[in-house]
Design an enzyme around this catalytic site. Structure first.
Site, PDB file in Angstrom:
ATOM      1  N   ASN A  68       3.021   1.715   8.241  1.00 16.96           N
ATOM      2  CA  ASN A  68       2.766   1.103   6.932  1.00 16.96           C
ATOM      3  C   ASN A  68       3.851   1.408   5.902  1.00 16.96           C
ATOM      4  O   ASN A  68       4.055   0.628   4.993  1.00 16.96           O
ATOM      5  CB  ASN A  68       1.411   1.601   6.406  1.00 16.96           C
ATOM      6  CG  ASN A  68       1.147   1.176   4.979  1.00 16.96           C
ATOM      7  OD1 ASN A  68       1.019  -0.014   4.694  1.00 16.96           O
ATOM      8  ND2 ASN A  68       1.106   2.139   4.055  1.00 16.96           N
ATOM      9  N   ASP A 127      -1.559   4.822  12.021  1.00 15.32           N
ATOM     10  CA  ASP A 127      -1.775   5.553  10.774  1.00 15.32           C
ATOM     11  C   ASP A 127      -1.915   4.569   9.615  1.00 15.32           C
ATOM     12  O   ASP A 127      -1.184   3.571   9.539  1.00 15.32           O
ATOM     13  CB  ASP A 127      -0.566   6.478  10.534  1.00 15.32           C
ATOM     14  CG  ASP A 127      -0.683   7.252   9.240  1.00 15.32           C
ATOM     15  OD1 ASP A 127      -1.551   8.142   9.168  1.00 15.32           O
ATOM     16  OD2 ASP A 127       0.072   6.949   8.288  1.00 15.32           O
ATOM     17  N   GLU A 161      -6.604   3.761  12.187  1.00 16.51           N
ATOM     18  CA  GLU A 161      -7.208   4.686  11.219  1.00 16.51           C
ATOM     19  C   GLU A 161      -7.608   3.878   9.990  1.00 16.51           C
ATOM     20  O   GLU A 161      -6.758   3.488   9.188  1.00 16.51           O
ATOM     21  CB  GLU A 161      -6.219   5.779  10.808  1.00 16.51           C
ATOM     22  CG  GLU A 161      -6.855   6.813   9.889  1.00 16.51           C
ATOM     23  CD  GLU A 161      -6.034   7.182   8.654  1.00 16.51           C
ATOM     24  OE1 GLU A 161      -6.420   8.123   7.959  1.00 16.51           O
ATOM     25  OE2 GLU A 161      -5.023   6.509   8.369  1.00 16.51           O
ATOM     26  N   ASP A 190       6.172   1.092   0.630  1.00 17.66           N
ATOM     27  CA  ASP A 190       5.252   0.275   1.421  1.00 17.66           C
ATOM     28  C   ASP A 190       5.984  -0.898   2.075  1.00 17.66           C
ATOM     29  O   ASP A 190       6.525  -1.770   1.392  1.00 17.66           O
ATOM     30  CB  ASP A 190       4.153  -0.260   0.490  1.00 17.66           C
ATOM     31  CG  ASP A 190       2.916  -0.668   1.256  1.00 17.66           C
ATOM     32  OD1 ASP A 190       2.311   0.205   1.913  1.00 17.66           O
ATOM     33  OD2 ASP A 190       2.555  -1.864   1.212  1.00 17.66           O
TER      34      ASP A 190
HETATM   35  C1  ARE Z   1       2.473  13.843   0.281  1.00 16.81           C
HETATM   36  C2  ARE Z   1       1.969  14.495  -0.992  1.00 16.81           C
HETATM   37  C3  ARE Z   1       1.790  13.458  -2.092  1.00 16.81           C
HETATM   38  C4  ARE Z   1       3.108  12.703  -2.316  1.00 16.81           C
HETATM   39  C5  ARE Z   1       3.540  12.093  -0.984  1.00 16.81           C
HETATM   40  C6  ARE Z   1       4.893  11.378  -1.097  1.00 16.81           C
HETATM   41  O1  ARE Z   1       0.724  15.140  -0.749  1.00 16.81           O
HETATM   42  O2  ARE Z   1       1.435  14.113  -3.298  1.00 16.81           O
HETATM   43  O3  ARE Z   1       2.921  11.670  -3.266  1.00 16.81           O
HETATM   44  O4  ARE Z   1       3.665  13.135   0.000  1.00 16.81           O
HETATM   45  O5  ARE Z   1       5.894  12.292  -1.397  1.00 16.81           O
HETATM   46  C7  ARE Z   1      -0.380  12.800   4.621  1.00 16.81           C
HETATM   47  C8  ARE Z   1      -0.955  13.718   3.549  1.00 16.81           C
HETATM   48  C9  ARE Z   1      -0.476  13.344   2.166  1.00 16.81           C
HETATM   49  C10 ARE Z   1       1.051  13.253   2.151  1.00 16.81           C
HETATM   50  C11 ARE Z   1       1.415  12.172   3.142  1.00 16.81           C
HETATM   51  C12 ARE Z   1       2.921  11.908   3.225  1.00 16.81           C
HETATM   52  O6  ARE Z   1      -2.376  13.641   3.568  1.00 16.81           O
HETATM   53  O7  ARE Z   1      -0.896  14.347   1.245  1.00 16.81           O
HETATM   54  O8  ARE Z   1       1.497  12.943   0.827  1.00 16.81           O
HETATM   55  O9  ARE Z   1       1.005  12.609   4.465  1.00 16.81           O
HETATM   56  O10 ARE Z   1       3.602  13.023   3.642  1.00 16.81           O
HETATM   57  C13 ARE Z   1      -6.120   7.489   2.390  1.00 16.81           C
HETATM   58  C14 ARE Z   1      -5.603   6.536   3.445  1.00 16.81           C
HETATM   59  C15 ARE Z   1      -5.472   7.186   4.813  1.00 16.81           C
HETATM   60  C16 ARE Z   1      -4.704   8.518   4.737  1.00 16.81           C
HETATM   61  C17 ARE Z   1      -5.421   9.390   3.715  1.00 16.81           C
HETATM   62  C18 ARE Z   1      -4.718  10.736   3.541  1.00 16.81           C
HETATM   63  O11 ARE Z   1      -6.448   5.397   3.521  1.00 16.81           O
HETATM   64  O12 ARE Z   1      -4.775   6.286   5.659  1.00 16.81           O
HETATM   65  O13 ARE Z   1      -5.435   8.720   2.431  1.00 16.81           O
HETATM   66  N1  ARE Z   1      -4.576   9.147   6.051  1.00 16.81           N
HETATM   67  C19 ARE Z   1      -3.330   9.037   6.836  1.00 16.81           C
HETATM   68  C20 ARE Z   1      -2.964  10.346   7.515  1.00 16.81           C
HETATM   69  C21 ARE Z   1      -2.520  11.358   6.482  1.00 16.81           C
HETATM   70  C22 ARE Z   1      -1.217  10.882   5.848  1.00 16.81           C
HETATM   71  C23 ARE Z   1      -1.177   9.421   5.642  1.00 16.81           C
HETATM   72  C24 ARE Z   1      -2.162   8.562   6.085  1.00 16.81           C
HETATM   73  C25 ARE Z   1       0.074   8.855   5.108  1.00 16.81           C
HETATM   74  O14 ARE Z   1      -4.008  10.790   8.304  1.00 16.81           O
HETATM   75  O15 ARE Z   1      -2.354  12.635   7.017  1.00 16.81           O
HETATM   76  O16 ARE Z   1      -1.040  11.552   4.572  1.00 16.81           O
HETATM   77  O17 ARE Z   1       0.895   8.596   6.249  1.00 16.81           O
HETATM   78  C26 ARE Z   1     -11.011   7.552   0.321  1.00 16.81           C
HETATM   79  C27 ARE Z   1     -10.515   6.259   0.955  1.00 16.81           C
HETATM   80  C28 ARE Z   1      -9.481   6.551   2.044  1.00 16.81           C
HETATM   81  C29 ARE Z   1      -8.378   7.449   1.504  1.00 16.81           C
HETATM   82  C30 ARE Z   1      -9.010   8.740   0.975  1.00 16.81           C
HETATM   83  C31 ARE Z   1      -7.987   9.704   0.420  1.00 16.81           C
HETATM   84  O18 ARE Z   1     -11.802   8.248   1.249  1.00 16.81           O
HETATM   85  O19 ARE Z   1     -11.580   5.565   1.527  1.00 16.81           O
HETATM   86  O20 ARE Z   1      -8.918   5.345   2.507  1.00 16.81           O
HETATM   87  O21 ARE Z   1      -7.496   7.756   2.602  1.00 16.81           O
HETATM   88  O22 ARE Z   1      -9.937   8.409  -0.071  1.00 16.81           O
HETATM   89  O23 ARE Z   1      -7.312   9.140  -0.651  1.00 16.81           O
HETATM   90 CA    CA Z   2       0.814  -1.604   2.936  1.00 17.56          CA
END
Ligand code: ARE
Ligand code: CA
Length: 505
Positions: A131, A224, A250, A194
């Site tokens: 993504n 992811d 996911e 994005d």
């Molecule tokens: C990090 C820093 C941020 C910074 C960013 C860019 O923490 O502060 O802005 O870097 O510099 C993981 C970590 C993040 C990290 C990111 C990139 O969790 O903290 O950011 O890596 O390094 C949503 C999404 C879902 C996502 C979760 C975390 O929908 O897809 O957020 N999960 C996946 C992975 C994560 C990963 C990412 C995606 C990004 O499993 O490990 O992030 O690749 C509600 C909604 C959900 C939402 C949730 C949290 O429940 O329904 O959809 O999930 O709130 O916001």
């Molecule tokens: Ca997107």
């Protein structure tokens, strides 16, 4: 069967299992005399996955033979592509290029892991970040030396060619509200650049990345942040993958959110986040019978259809939050994992990570930032003392290993499946192949229970898988001539018996 990729094994096994169930169901009619039907063979069904979070490729390769022996069918790895530098656990979720070169290992090490695991009969499912790219406002260099800027990845993506979304729907282009599907899909998830996944050049390059993973022998991918791409994008990007390739999106189920996990079923399977969240409340409360109803018609929540749903007690995100259980819940966590493995809703993924206090903390690393190979110390389990950065090795906790073996031996629930409930004690029968009883009480509970098993002495695999020579861990459990067992079920614990773990002698 052994040399097949895990995804194919899982679906092939379903057919095999049904055949075996049919066989056992028929056999009493076939033997007309008073003789007992033969005790059935264990099935060797292997649909259980294990997420080895932040394990290096070398460490996974070394673990695969014992995973196979335990009964795991596949491993979910952390993302393998080049990523930003830094110590936090989440650097892998900020891709810099699609080179398979990361702090978890090189392309060669990745390929060696895939073949070592395939040889052991374990598939590799890898996390694919499609993504977005990085969330860094300053330019930098990735793990393998590629230069990048937030919206410029030389030779790969650039803003001038329209490879990125700038949604213009919020003040800083970040997602501000999950109530807007447009924001969720076109704005930035926590500042992560994005990709314009609806465009041909972006889709084409992402397909090439997945094709490269296929060429390395992986048997599936976790998509992811699939929620942040439209279902049409996910379908287009995954359309050319081999038919038996596992695609698991996911898509976190959120109450009141317009983007629903169900929309992604055309592209493949989807993680059912609600299952683990609901399970957490049930296990804490102790009415374990409710756990057996999750996903069934009696259960209150609406879930994905069972055949397309992957369930988990926790994952790397939720163990850092408060909506699910985690290793920090000790015995309750082991009990929850056992209930997941005994569930006939969805298919389970066991989670295995490292101990942390700081939610940002990365795994143990060397001076250059390469992750150190994980190793499971002696004595892992819910009571183990853990220091920051220790590998928790949930997948090797004795009761979890034992119940993975139980699930492999009994196979999917067939017509001979049964459940019975007595207060906070619930028993799950799988005909003559296996039986498991779990105790939601906070004190040990003595019971005399019908098991449905053939008489004999069985190992209680909840104490651990039998040793290589077949010796039980702990005292065997006797099933009498009437099929009853007299036992004391440990507080918040379980007893699990199956035909693949008979006591010797
Ligand atoms: C990090 C820093 C941020 C910074 C960013 C860019 O923490 O502060 O802005 O870097 O510099 C993981 C970590 C993040 C990290 C990111 C990139 O969790 O903290 O950011 O890596 O390094 C949503 C999404 C879902 C996502 C979760 C975390 O929908 O897809 O957020 N999960 C996946 C992975 C994560 C990963 C990412 C995606 C990004 O499993 O490990 O992030 O690749 C509600 C909604 C959900 C939402 C949730 C949290 O429940 O329904 O959809 O999930 O709130 O916001
Ligand atoms: Ca997107």
């Amino acid at each position: 069967m052994r040399d097949l990729p895990a995804a194919r094994v899982a679906s092939a096994l379903l057919g095999l299992a049904l055949a075996v169930v049919g066989l056992t169901a028929c056999s009493p009619a076939a033997s007309s005399g008073p003789e007992r039907p033969e005790r059935p063979e264990p099935l060797a069904s292997k649909d259980v996955g294990v997420q080895l979070f932040q394990w290096t490729w070398d460490a996974i390769a070394a673990e695969c033979p014992s995973l196979a022996e335990t009964g795991y069918g596949w491993v979910l790895t952390s993302p393998p592509q080049e990523h930003i530098l830094g110590e936090a656990w989440w650097t892998a979720y900020q891709p810099v290029s699609y080179r398979i070169e990361s702090r978890l290992g090189s392309r060669e090490q990745f390929a060696a892991m895939v073949s070592a695991c395939a040889e052991a009969g374990v598939g590799i499912v890898t996390d694919a970040v499609l993504n977005h790219m990085t969330g860094q406002d300053e330019p930098g260099e990735g793990w393998a030396g590629s230069r990048y800027d937030h919206y410029d990845y030389p030779g790969l993506w650039s803003d001038s060619e329209g490879h990125f979304h700038h949604c213009g729907l919020t003040t800083n282009d970040d997602i501000a509200s999950y109530s807007s599907a447009a924001q969720v899909r076109e704005c930035e998830l926590v500042n992560l650049a994005d990709l314009a996944t609806e465009t041909v050049p972006v889709r084409t390059r992402l397909r090439e990345y997945l094709a490269d993973l296929v060429s390395l022998g992986v048997t599936g991918v976790r998509i992811d942040a699939a929620k942040h791409m439209s279902p049409a994008d996910v379908e287009a990007i995954t359309a050319e993958l081999p038919e038996d390739f596992l695609v698991i999106s996911e898509v976190i189920r959120g109450a009141q959110e317009p983007v629903r996990p169900e929309e992604y079923l055309e592209a493949g399977d989807v993680f059912e986040f609600a299952w683990g969240r609901d399970l957490a409340g049930i296990v804490k409360g102790g009415s374990l019978r409710l756990a057996l109803e999750l996903g069934s018609q009696e259960g209150s929540s609406t879930y994905l259809p069972s055949a397309a749903a992957w369930i988990f007690v926790d994952n790397h995100d939720t163990e850092r939050g408060d909506q699910t259980l985690s290793y920090k819940d000790g015995q309750d966590y082991a009990l929850a994992t056992a209930l997941m493995l005994a569930s006939d809703y969805g298919r389970p993924v066991v989670y295995s990570g490292f101990a942390f206090r700081d939610r940002e903390a990365g795994p143990p690393q060397d001076a250059e930032g390469a992750v150190l190979d994980a190793e499971c110390p002696e004595g892992v389990g819910p009571e183990a003392e853990l220091a920051e950065g220790d590998w928790v090795c949930q997948h090797a906790w004795p009761s979890i290993e034992g119940v993975v073996g139980w699930r492999a031996a009994v196979g999917p629930a067939g017509e001979d499946a049964s459940t019975s409930v007595d207060g906070r004690v619930v028993a799950i029968g799988r005909g003559q192949r296996g039986w498991l009883v779990a105790n939601g009480n906070r004190e040990p509970t003595p019971q005399r229970l019908a098991t449905g098993l053939e008489p004999g002495a069985y190992c209680d695999v909840a104490q651990g898988s039998p040793a290589e020579d077949g010796a039980c861990v702990g005292e065997p459990v006797l099933v009498d001539e009437e099929g009853f067992a007299e036992l004391t079920i440990p507080a918040r614990g379980l007893v699990a018996l199956h035909v693949g773990a008979l006591a010797q002698g």
